[in-house]
Design a protein around this motif. Sequence first.
Motif, short mmCIF file in Angstrom:
data_model
loop_
_atom_site.label_atom_id
_atom_site.label_comp_id
_atom_site.label_asym_id
_atom_site.label_seq_id
_atom_site.Cartn_x
_atom_site.Cartn_y
_atom_site.Cartn_z
N PHE A 428 0.84 -1.21 0.00
CA PHE A 428 0.00 0.00 0.00
C PHE A 428 0.87 1.26 0.00
O PHE A 428 0.60 2.22 -0.72
CB PHE A 428 -0.92 -0.01 1.22
N ILE A 429 1.94 1.25 0.82
CA ILE A 429 2.85 2.40 0.87
C ILE A 429 3.48 2.64 -0.49
O ILE A 429 3.57 3.78 -0.97
CB ILE A 429 3.93 2.17 1.94
N GLU A 430 3.92 1.56 -1.15
CA GLU A 430 4.54 1.69 -2.47
C GLU A 430 3.53 2.19 -3.50
O GLU A 430 3.87 2.98 -4.39
CB GLU A 430 5.14 0.35 -2.90
N LYS A 431 2.29 1.72 -3.38
CA LYS A 431 1.25 2.18 -4.30
C LYS A 431 1.03 3.68 -4.16
O LYS A 431 0.89 4.40 -5.16
CB LYS A 431 -0.04 1.42 -4.04
N MET A 432 1.01 4.16 -2.91
CA MET A 432 0.84 5.59 -2.66
C MET A 432 2.01 6.39 -3.24
O MET A 432 1.83 7.46 -3.80
CB MET A 432 0.71 5.84 -1.16
N LYS A 433 3.23 5.83 -3.11
CA LYS A 433 4.41 6.50 -3.66
C LYS A 433 4.30 6.63 -5.18
O LYS A 433 4.62 7.68 -5.76
CB LYS A 433 5.69 5.74 -3.28
N VAL A 434 3.85 5.54 -5.81
CA VAL A 434 3.72 5.55 -7.28
C VAL A 434 2.69 6.59 -7.70
O VAL A 434 2.90 7.34 -8.67
CB VAL A 434 3.33 4.15 -7.79
N GLN A 435 1.58 6.65 -7.00
CA GLN A 435 0.53 7.63 -7.34
C GLN A 435 1.01 9.06 -7.14
O GLN A 435 0.70 9.94 -7.94
CB GLN A 435 -0.72 7.36 -6.48
N ILE A 438 3.18 9.97 -10.03
CA ILE A 438 2.38 10.24 -11.24
C ILE A 438 1.77 11.65 -11.18
O ILE A 438 1.78 12.41 -12.15
CB ILE A 438 1.28 9.18 -11.39
N ILE A 439 1.24 12.01 -9.98
CA ILE A 439 0.63 13.33 -9.79
C ILE A 439 1.67 14.44 -9.98
O ILE A 439 1.42 15.47 -10.63
CB ILE A 439 -0.02 13.44 -8.39
N GLU A 440 2.89 14.21 -9.42
CA GLU A 440 3.95 15.21 -9.53
C GLU A 440 4.38 15.40 -10.99
O GLU A 440 4.65 16.52 -11.44
CB GLU A 440 5.15 14.79 -8.68
N LYS A 441 4.44 14.29 -11.74
CA LYS A 441 4.83 14.38 -13.14
C LYS A 441 3.79 15.14 -13.95
O LYS A 441 4.12 15.93 -14.84
CB LYS A 441 5.03 12.96 -13.73
#
Length: 444
Positions: A428-435, A438-441
């Motif tokens: 879950f933590i890694e999923k949040m990091k990926v999201q 994506i938002i920052e990009k």
Amino acid sequence: MNKLTKREIMFIGFMLFSMLFGAGNLIFPAYLGHTAGENVWQAILGFIISDAGLAVLAIIAIAKSGSLDTLVNRVNPIFALIFPISIYLAIGPGLAIPRAGSLAYEMGVKPFLPNTMESSPIGLLVYTIVFFSIVFWFTKSPSKLVDRFGKILTPSLLILITIVFIKALFTDLSSFPDATLSYKENPISQGFLDGYQTMDAIGALVYGIVFINLFRNKNITRPALQVKYLTIFGLICGLLLTLCYLIIAYLGASSSLPGEVDNGAIVLSTVLQQLFGQSGSIVLGLIFTLACLSVCIGLITSCAQYFSSIFPKLSYIKASIILCLISGFVANLGLSQILKVSVPILGLMYPIAIALIILGLLHDRLPYNQRSVYVMTIGFVGLFSLVEIINTTFLNGSMSALLSHVPFQPNGFGWVIPGLLGLIIGSFIEKMKVQEEIIEKKAA
């Protein structure tokens, strides 16, 4: 690109078997067989899964990761330093090597000493000096280990065990008794927990350095080929371990002993006397000596290669000498003292090692195979195991009622649910990091 011949593959598989098959691999399945009785086959199945099965999986996990260092570094740099050193110290001079040296004396020499020397510490001292001198002679030339193991030690040990088994088949031994202790209600899970005591899964993890150096000497550099060979070595070793455990457990279940016994050495001693008379002590002594010698050679070699790699000023030869000296000293503390500390140490390290092996095997298939998954999984497993060890070792089980509410805890696997919870939280933590990335990009 160099390749190994079929003969070399077989001998290296034999070498791995000898490096893992020590005194514990003899006494624990023998005691299991005697205590499990009519449930011996269910119990030995659990034992084989946790010993031979986990050892094979550990070899494959190391092969897929490239090395133990790569695998533990996925967790944390501090963990990558502390956990391997803890493993090498535990299976090396702190526990496994002295245990093997002490057991080799107890079973291979002590029964033949006169009564005046039997209780004297001088006998053990002299024996350990001779024993570890022989170990050093074998370990000083790692490049010759395949020949010495594959052509001498392993065949000799397997021949002795086969002779014992054939003799048992043609001897009218006792029928299997009723199961006792935990083997009556939970034979498979108890057998699985007994497999921890051999330390083979942990041993298989650290033997990776021996095979890395072996591949380097053979100029086998392609990772896929290394994984293939290590998998084959592991399967050969696992098959040999399985056959030996079935034989030893059968002997243990067929033994007829008056009263209760508390270790497998007595079980083996009794059944071999029933089979061979007074010569049984000689046969047992040879089996124990070869098994203990083989495992000490393998452990000293891997530990010396590891410590010489992290301490550049410490040569392999010097490390081997130091390890032999420390192991000999600890062995002279006596077998009973060594065994007292083995259960809590293994109870803490084994669940962590199993979790690490599983993560290594599933690394490419994890939904998010980054550090958080490893940190949370290993952290939760380690924390639960630590609490459990503190409860049993220092608190006399005062927290047992509370811990019993954790699923699988009554069977000894309470760490499984915390591990799964850590896996889910880490993912879950890694999923949040990926999201977030994506938002920052998109924002950029």
